[in-house]
Design a protein around this motif. Structure first.
Motif, mmCIF file in Angstrom:
data_model
loop_
_atom_site.group_PDB
_atom_site.id
_atom_site.type_symbol
_atom_site.label_atom_id
_atom_site.label_comp_id
_atom_site.label_asym_id
_atom_site.label_seq_id
_atom_site.Cartn_x
_atom_site.Cartn_y
_atom_site.Cartn_z
ATOM 1 N N PRO A 132 -6.756 6.801 2.337
ATOM 2 C CA PRO A 132 -5.640 7.764 2.478
ATOM 3 C C PRO A 132 -4.489 7.532 1.526
ATOM 4 C CG PRO A 132 -5.504 6.123 4.199
ATOM 5 C CD PRO A 132 -6.774 5.817 3.413
ATOM 6 N N CYS A 138 -5.702 -1.821 6.413
ATOM 7 C CA CYS A 138 -5.193 -0.951 7.496
ATOM 8 C C CYS A 138 -6.044 0.311 7.596
ATOM 9 C CB CYS A 138 -3.731 -0.603 7.242
ATOM 10 S SG CYS A 138 -2.635 -2.046 7.326
ATOM 11 N N HIS A 139 -6.157 1.062 6.548
ATOM 12 C CA HIS A 139 -6.859 2.350 6.638
ATOM 13 C C HIS A 139 -7.938 2.503 5.552
ATOM 14 C CE1 HIS A 139 -2.753 2.847 8.277
ATOM 15 N NE2 HIS A 139 -3.444 3.359 9.302
ATOM 16 N N GLY A 140 -8.147 1.429 4.840
ATOM 17 C CA GLY A 140 -9.279 1.461 3.905
ATOM 18 C C GLY A 140 -9.018 2.032 2.527
ATOM 19 N N SER A 141 -7.778 2.123 2.171
ATOM 20 C CA SER A 141 -7.495 2.644 0.830
ATOM 21 C C SER A 141 -7.939 1.618 -0.215
ATOM 22 C CB SER A 141 -5.996 2.927 0.664
ATOM 23 O OG SER A 141 -5.599 3.949 1.566
ATOM 24 N N CYS A 143 -7.150 -2.055 1.048
ATOM 25 C CA CYS A 143 -6.134 -2.128 2.119
ATOM 26 C C CYS A 143 -6.850 -2.294 3.453
ATOM 27 C CB CYS A 143 -5.284 -0.853 2.145
ATOM 28 S SG CYS A 143 -3.982 -0.921 3.413
ATOM 29 N N CYS A 179 0.841 -1.187 0.000
ATOM 30 C CA CYS A 179 0.000 0.000 0.000
ATOM 31 C C CYS A 179 0.874 1.234 0.000
ATOM 32 C CB CYS A 179 -0.916 -0.015 1.225
ATOM 33 S SG CYS A 179 -2.014 1.436 1.316
ATOM 34 N N HIS A 191 0.096 4.010 1.178
ATOM 35 C CA HIS A 191 -0.157 4.867 2.344
ATOM 36 C C HIS A 191 0.928 4.635 3.405
ATOM 37 C CE1 HIS A 191 -2.651 5.770 6.171
ATOM 38 N NE2 HIS A 191 -2.068 6.891 5.715
ATOM 39 N N LEU A 192 0.875 3.474 4.059
ATOM 40 C CA LEU A 192 1.870 3.169 5.113
ATOM 41 C C LEU A 192 2.485 1.789 4.947
ATOM 42 C CD1 LEU A 192 0.140 4.650 8.274
ATOM 43 C CD2 LEU A 192 1.983 5.629 6.921
ATOM 44 N N GLY A 193 2.302 1.146 3.794
ATOM 45 C CA GLY A 193 3.014 -0.090 3.519
ATOM 46 C C GLY A 193 2.297 -1.370 3.843
ATOM 47 N N CYS A 194 1.005 -1.340 4.166
ATOM 48 C CA CYS A 194 0.293 -2.591 4.404
ATOM 49 C C CYS A 194 0.082 -3.342 3.086
ATOM 50 C CB CYS A 194 -1.067 -2.308 5.046
ATOM 51 S SG CYS A 194 -0.923 -1.658 6.728
HETATM 52 FE FE1 FES Z 1 -3.160 1.043 3.123
HETATM 53 FE FE2 FES Z 1 -3.153 2.928 4.995
HETATM 54 S S1 FES Z 1 -1.727 1.452 4.536
HETATM 55 S S2 FES Z 1 -4.593 2.537 3.509
#
Ligand code: FES
Length: 365
Positions: free
Chosen positions: A323, A308-311, A306, A288, A290-293
């Motif tokens: 995000p 983690c944060h719904g991207s 994703c 991802c 955003h933060l690597g998930c």
């Molecule tokens: Fe994927 Fe935050 S890491 S949306």
């Protein structure tokens, strides 16, 4: 008398001859010779007892006649000399002893008798006197003065004072001792020995355990130190899968298909889809932006989501929700010499900077 004591026998004989020289020279000469002859005899052998009895009768008449004028005769002088030679009689006793000797001048053999009578007196005077005898004599009022040891020994036991009767002591009445409590009573030996053995065993265990723990700790530390040293001898190599790998032939991927079987091993989706209206096969990175998930492919929704944060990302990798700031990234892909698709993870392509138009980022179908 003092002069007589100092004179020797020869001098005494010479003086006697001179004294008796006049009227009685004829009579005295043989007598003196007889006396001289008798003197050695008296000196050489002890005087017999018989002659000692005779002088007692004769001396009474003769001495008075021959020793006239108070002058000692030869016999008296010889007797005095013999007495002096034998042990030294006291000066005060000599005249008394000499008189009977002079009375028996005609019988010289009888002279030693007075000397014999003197010996016990001298012996008595010279008897040893010790402190015990003197004290015994002082305590004995019946015989005052010093006494011999034998007399003291005879009298001492009889004169010993009887010990005074000891006063009778009244017996003390002692109350009986109270009974000992249980803790004060001596413990049986077997129990004491068991307790001692247990204590020794526990002490030994403690010491042994301490020593054992110490040795085990030391051995463990030494082993770890050896392992660290051995690891230090090898280089730090990161064991990772190769960056290039083959995923199969292009025909294996149907149009519109998202292959997820390489996610776990290589972290890549192989997608047969289109970008800007052109069909192509490309390899999306499963990270991802955003933060690597790691997003999940949702087949029903036809999107990457994703957790983690719904991207959310479309099938071509463009982000549309959440995000995540930018689209997913692509790896380089090409058709290998054997016709298979080969992915190279060492090269990345980003859409926002126009890299997805690079032919190395896709395989046209
Ligand atoms: Fe994927 Fe935050 S890491 S949306």
């Amino acid at each position: 008398m003092a002069e007589k004591k100092k004179m020797s026998v020869a001098e005494i004989l010479a003086a006697a001859r001179k004294t008796d020289g006049g009227a009685t020279s004829d009579e005295a000469a043989p007598k003196s010779s007889d006396a001289a002859e008798a003197a050695p005899a008296a000196e050489s052998s002890p005087a017999p007892e018989k002659p000692a009895a005779k002088p007692a009768a004769k001396p009474a008449a003769k001495p008075a006649a021959k020793s006239g004028g108070g002058r000692p005769s030869v016999a008296e002088m010889l007797a005095a000399a013999r007495a002096e030679k034998q042990g030294g009689a006291k000066p005060a006793e000599k005249p008394a002893a000499a008189k009977p000797a002079a009375a028996a001048k005609e019988a010289p053999a009888k002279k030693p008798a007075p000397a014999k009578a003197k010996e016990p007196v001298a012996a008595k005077a010279q008897a040893p006197k010790d402190t015990g005898s003197i004290l015994a004599a002082a305590r004995n009022p019946s015989k005052p003065g010093p006494m011999t040891k034998a007399e003291a020994a005879r009298q001492a036991p009889a004169e010993k004072p009887k010990p005074a009767a000891k006063p009778v002591k009244s017996k003390l009445t002692v109350p009986p001792m109270p009974a000992k409590p249980d803790y004060a009573k001596p413990k049986p030996k077997a129990a004491a020995a068991t307790t001692t053995d247990r204590r020794g065993f526990l002490t030994g265990m403690m010491l042994g355990s301490c020593l054992g723990i110490g040795f085990v700790s030391m051995s463990t530390t030494f082993g770890l130190w050896l392992l660290g040293t051995a690891r230090f001898m090898y280089p730090n190599v990161l064991m990772e899968p190769p960056s290039q790998f083959k995923v199969g032939f292009p025909s294996n991927f149907a149009p519109g298909q998202v292959e997820t079987k390489f996610v776990g091993q290589y972290g890549v989706w192989i997608v047969n889809y289109e970008y800007n209206g052109e069909p192509q096969i490309y390899a999306l990175r499963t990270v991802c932006t955003h933060l690597g998930c790691t997003p999940n492919w949702l087949e029903g929704e036809q999107k990457f989501k994703c957790p983690c944060h719904g991207s959310g990302f479309y099938k071509d990798g463009i982000n549309f929700e959440g995000p995540a700031p930018r689209p997913l990234e692509r790896y380089a892909i090409r058709v290998a010499d054997d016709g298979q698709l080969e992915v190279d993870k060492s090269k990345l392509f980003q859409e926002e900077i126009g890299q997805w138009s690079d032919p190395a980022s896709f395989v046209a179908v």
